[in-house]
Motif scaffolding. Sequence first.
Motif, PDB file in Angstrom:
ATOM      1  N   VAL A  36     -89.159 -73.431 -68.955  1.00 26.59           N
ATOM      2  CA  VAL A  36     -88.260 -73.783 -67.720  1.00 26.59           C
ATOM      3  C   VAL A  36     -86.859 -73.145 -67.913  1.00 26.59           C
ATOM      4  CG1 VAL A  36     -87.209 -75.729 -66.260  1.00 26.59           C
ATOM      5  CG2 VAL A  36     -89.497 -75.944 -67.484  1.00 26.59           C
ATOM      6  N   CYS A  37     -86.287 -72.547 -66.842  1.00 29.54           N
ATOM      7  CA  CYS A  37     -85.077 -72.073 -66.705  1.00 29.54           C
ATOM      8  C   CYS A  37     -84.166 -72.648 -65.780  1.00 29.54           C
ATOM      9  CB  CYS A  37     -85.127 -70.672 -66.464  1.00 29.54           C
ATOM     10  SG  CYS A  37     -83.564 -69.681 -66.363  1.00 29.54           S
ATOM     11  N   VAL A  38     -83.023 -73.198 -66.375  1.00 32.38           N
ATOM     12  CA  VAL A  38     -81.915 -73.938 -65.371  1.00 32.38           C
ATOM     13  C   VAL A  38     -80.730 -73.032 -65.417  1.00 32.38           C
ATOM     14  CG1 VAL A  38     -80.761 -75.977 -65.080  1.00 32.38           C
ATOM     15  CG2 VAL A  38     -82.937 -76.158 -66.021  1.00 32.38           C
ATOM     16  N   SER A  39     -80.365 -72.625 -64.106  1.00 32.71           N
ATOM     17  CA  SER A  39     -79.243 -71.920 -63.980  1.00 32.71           C
ATOM     18  C   SER A  39     -78.362 -72.423 -62.816  1.00 32.71           C
ATOM     19  CB  SER A  39     -79.430 -70.513 -63.602  1.00 32.71           C
ATOM     20  OG  SER A  39     -80.356 -70.639 -62.668  1.00 32.71           O
ATOM     21  N   TRP A  40     -77.208 -71.955 -62.710  1.00 32.48           N
ATOM     22  CA  TRP A  40     -76.093 -72.495 -61.911  1.00 32.48           C
ATOM     23  C   TRP A  40     -75.286 -71.466 -61.354  1.00 32.48           C
ATOM     24  CZ3 TRP A  40     -70.705 -72.325 -62.186  1.00 32.48           C
ATOM     25  CH2 TRP A  40     -70.468 -71.805 -63.517  1.00 32.48           C
ATOM     26  N   ARG A  41     -74.420 -71.683 -60.141  1.00 32.78           N
ATOM     27  CA  ARG A  41     -73.443 -70.824 -59.628  1.00 32.78           C
ATOM     28  C   ARG A  41     -72.606 -71.750 -58.816  1.00 32.78           C
ATOM     29  NH1 ARG A  41     -76.785 -67.226 -55.501  1.00 32.78           N
ATOM     30  NH2 ARG A  41     -76.607 -68.561 -53.489  1.00 32.78           N
ATOM     31  N   SER A  43     -71.017 -73.988 -56.105  1.00 31.79           N
ATOM     32  CA  SER A  43     -71.618 -74.510 -54.715  1.00 31.79           C
ATOM     33  C   SER A  43     -70.357 -74.092 -53.702  1.00 31.79           C
ATOM     34  CB  SER A  43     -71.635 -75.889 -54.671  1.00 31.79           C
ATOM     35  OG  SER A  43     -71.935 -76.297 -53.422  1.00 31.79           O
ATOM     36  N   VAL A  44     -71.017 -73.540 -52.526  1.00 33.29           N
ATOM     37  CA  VAL A  44     -69.928 -73.423 -51.245  1.00 33.29           C
ATOM     38  C   VAL A  44     -69.942 -74.415 -50.511  1.00 33.29           C
ATOM     39  CG1 VAL A  44     -70.465 -70.824 -51.582  1.00 33.29           C
ATOM     40  CG2 VAL A  44     -71.833 -72.388 -49.864  1.00 33.29           C
ATOM     41  N   GLU A  45     -70.727 -75.625 -50.857  1.00 35.32           N
ATOM     42  CA  GLU A  45     -70.791 -76.772 -50.080  1.00 35.32           C
ATOM     43  C   GLU A  45     -69.762 -77.953 -50.595  1.00 35.32           C
ATOM     44  OE1 GLU A  45     -72.783 -77.071 -47.452  1.00 35.32           O
ATOM     45  OE2 GLU A  45     -73.947 -75.140 -47.815  1.00 35.32           O
ATOM     46  N   PHE A  46     -69.559 -77.843 -51.757  1.00 33.13           N
ATOM     47  CA  PHE A  46     -68.473 -78.972 -52.384  1.00 33.13           C
ATOM     48  C   PHE A  46     -68.008 -78.639 -53.619  1.00 33.13           C
ATOM     49  CE2 PHE A  46     -72.268 -79.742 -55.078  1.00 33.13           C
ATOM     50  CZ  PHE A  46     -71.726 -80.574 -56.043  1.00 33.13           C
ATOM     51  N   PRO A  47     -66.948 -79.178 -54.247  1.00 32.33           N
ATOM     52  CA  PRO A  47     -66.174 -78.621 -55.346  1.00 32.33           C
ATOM     53  C   PRO A  47     -67.228 -78.826 -56.662  1.00 32.33           C
ATOM     54  CG  PRO A  47     -64.979 -79.825 -54.106  1.00 32.33           C
ATOM     55  CD  PRO A  47     -66.219 -79.999 -53.439  1.00 32.33           C
ATOM     56  N   GLY A  48     -68.267 -78.397 -56.776  1.00 35.07           N
ATOM     57  CA  GLY A  48     -69.201 -78.599 -57.628  1.00 35.07           C
ATOM     58  C   GLY A  48     -70.091 -77.241 -57.948  1.00 35.07           C
ATOM     59  N   LYS A  49     -71.271 -77.613 -58.682  1.00 33.60           N
ATOM     60  CA  LYS A  49     -72.211 -76.468 -59.048  1.00 33.60           C
ATOM     61  C   LYS A  49     -73.424 -76.633 -58.046  1.00 33.60           C
ATOM     62  CE  LYS A  49     -70.354 -75.679 -63.571  1.00 33.60           C
ATOM     63  NZ  LYS A  49     -70.575 -75.511 -64.867  1.00 33.60           N
ATOM     64  N   LEU A  50     -74.070 -75.469 -57.718  1.00 31.41           N
ATOM     65  CA  LEU A  50     -75.605 -75.581 -57.190  1.00 31.41           C
ATOM     66  C   LEU A  50     -76.374 -75.094 -58.532  1.00 31.41           C
ATOM     67  CD1 LEU A  50     -77.686 -74.982 -55.115  1.00 31.41           C
ATOM     68  CD2 LEU A  50     -76.873 -72.402 -54.822  1.00 31.41           C
ATOM     69  N   TYR A  51     -77.259 -76.140 -58.818  1.00 28.20           N
ATOM     70  CA  TYR A  51     -78.155 -75.743 -59.512  1.00 28.20           C
ATOM     71  C   TYR A  51     -79.662 -75.233 -59.365  1.00 28.20           C
ATOM     72  CZ  TYR A  51     -74.948 -78.372 -62.952  1.00 28.20           C
ATOM     73  OH  TYR A  51     -73.743 -78.488 -63.680  1.00 28.20           O
ATOM     74  N   ARG A  52     -80.294 -74.453 -60.135  1.00 29.48           N
ATOM     75  CA  ARG A  52     -81.572 -74.073 -59.652  1.00 29.48           C
ATOM     76  C   ARG A  52     -82.417 -74.220 -61.087  1.00 29.48           C
ATOM     77  NH1 ARG A  52     -82.510 -67.638 -59.158  1.00 29.48           N
ATOM     78  NH2 ARG A  52     -81.922 -67.818 -61.408  1.00 29.48           N
TER      79      ARG A  52
END
Length: 212
Positions: A36-41, A43-52
Amino acid sequence: MDPALAAQVSAEVAEKMLQYRRDASGWKTCREDNGVCVSWRPSVEFPGKLYRGEGIVKAPWEKVWDCLKPLAGSLREKWDENVTSFEIVESITDTLSVSRTATPSAAMKLISPRDFVDLVLVRAYEDGSISSNATHTEHPSCPTRPGYVRGFNHPCGCFCEPLPGEPSTTRVVAFFQTDLSGYLPQSVVEAFFPRSMATFFTNLRRASTSLC
């Protein structure tokens, strides 16, 4: 909820999910374990991170989807330790609904129980994939309730993808960008999500062979 507005908003979320799925740029791996690979970049939606989160489940996609599908009587609360209850508040169409999800305390109770109210769209694709796509919404029958902090899911989703030539194997790709609200140290939030997503895949793999 106005059906036309709900359809428009949910369609926009589903398109965002496809963009996230196709765009491989900018992702930073934060956890990799047991396939399992968890990554992030950012977010453009709120002051946080988008996780995949991405992983392979050794089960036919129909069984995997049975564990994931956002329907009344869902198996989700039986296998997902991050879900204590899931209910459909309003069915707008066969594939579009408003749901409420409750989550337990976490991170040694540093994160108190949350509840989330979401607009959820199920979408099927020509290649056999199916996805759930969600974003936070408001609903008159879902006021905040005692003992829970209202969290907000910004556009998020989960893809269930059959692998060509491998009928007993499914790729699952999940995207989360959740505002837990409350007064939480950022370090607690950033430690929680990668671990939570890895556990999600572990429990999904187990449930796909034992429950579905």
